[in-house]
Each structure stands twice: as C-alpha cells, then as structure tokens.
Design a protein around this motif. Sequence first.
Motif, PDB file in Angstrom:
ATOM      1  N   PHE A  82       5.073   9.640   2.957  1.00  0.00           N
ATOM      2  CA  PHE A  82       5.401   9.117   1.644  1.00  0.00           C
ATOM      3  C   PHE A  82       6.805   8.506   1.705  1.00  0.00           C
ATOM      4  CE2 PHE A  82       2.498  12.662   0.300  1.00  0.00           C
ATOM      5  CZ  PHE A  82       1.507  11.862  -0.234  1.00  0.00           C
TER       6      PHE A  82
ATOM      7  N   ILE B 103       2.408   7.483  -6.286  1.00  0.00           N
ATOM      8  CA  ILE B 103       1.406   8.380  -5.725  1.00  0.00           C
ATOM      9  C   ILE B 103       0.500   8.862  -6.851  1.00  0.00           C
ATOM     10  CG2 ILE B 103       2.848   9.130  -3.792  1.00  0.00           C
ATOM     11  CD1 ILE B 103       3.461  11.688  -5.415  1.00  0.00           C
TER      12      ILE B 103
ATOM     13  N   CYS C 105       0.625  11.629   3.264  1.00  0.00           N
ATOM     14  CA  CYS C 105      -0.694  11.533   2.633  1.00  0.00           C
ATOM     15  C   CYS C 105      -1.746  12.176   3.542  1.00  0.00           C
ATOM     16  CB  CYS C 105      -1.032  10.066   2.383  1.00  0.00           C
ATOM     17  SG  CYS C 105      -2.672   9.817   1.678  1.00  0.00           S
TER      18      CYS C 105
ATOM     19  N   PHE D 269      -1.531  12.082  -3.130  1.00  0.00           N
ATOM     20  CA  PHE D 269      -2.039  11.088  -2.201  1.00  0.00           C
ATOM     21  C   PHE D 269      -1.352   9.759  -2.458  1.00  0.00           C
ATOM     22  CE2 PHE D 269      -5.346  14.078  -3.343  1.00  0.00           C
ATOM     23  CZ  PHE D 269      -5.867  14.463  -2.127  1.00  0.00           C
ATOM     24  N   LYS D 270      -1.272   8.917  -1.428  1.00  0.00           N
ATOM     25  CA  LYS D 270      -0.866   7.538  -1.665  1.00  0.00           C
ATOM     26  C   LYS D 270      -1.953   6.941  -2.546  1.00  0.00           C
ATOM     27  CE  LYS D 270       1.855   6.559   2.430  1.00  0.00           C
ATOM     28  NZ  LYS D 270       2.838   5.504   2.321  1.00  0.00           N
TER      29      LYS D 270
END
Length: 69
Positions: free
Chosen positions: A41, A47, A34, A57-58
Amino acid sequence: NIPSQTTGRLLTNEEIATSTRRLQYSSQMNETRCPISLDDFVEDEEITQIVGCGHIFKTSNLCQLVITL
C-alpha cells in the motif's frame, strides 16, 4: 452484483456499498500490502475496507477480482 458466500444469491449494489467503505491508506494501519496482489500500500492511496472483518484491499484489485467472479 457479487455472489454471496453465505446465501448463494447475488449481492445487490446497495449491499456491497453498506458492507464496504473507501478509505485513504495510512502507514498507521496494521496491514502493509494488498492480499490480492501482494503489492505494498502507498500512503494516502484509496483502499477499500470490508466492514464486517476490517480487511483492506487496493480498491482497483478488489474491483477487478469482483468482476472476474
């Protein structure tokens, strides 16, 4: 609501929903961590992907970032 960088106005929840999508992370994806937290990840982790550019992105990190804007 999130401020839009292009218009300066707040994005609506509908605009946010149509410009992002939730996915399950797979090691087949090009990115491995991320860019917000720099955490790796994890396989099958939820996500969020920005539709226009494809960045991922998380989900929890992206939500926290949005809250602090």
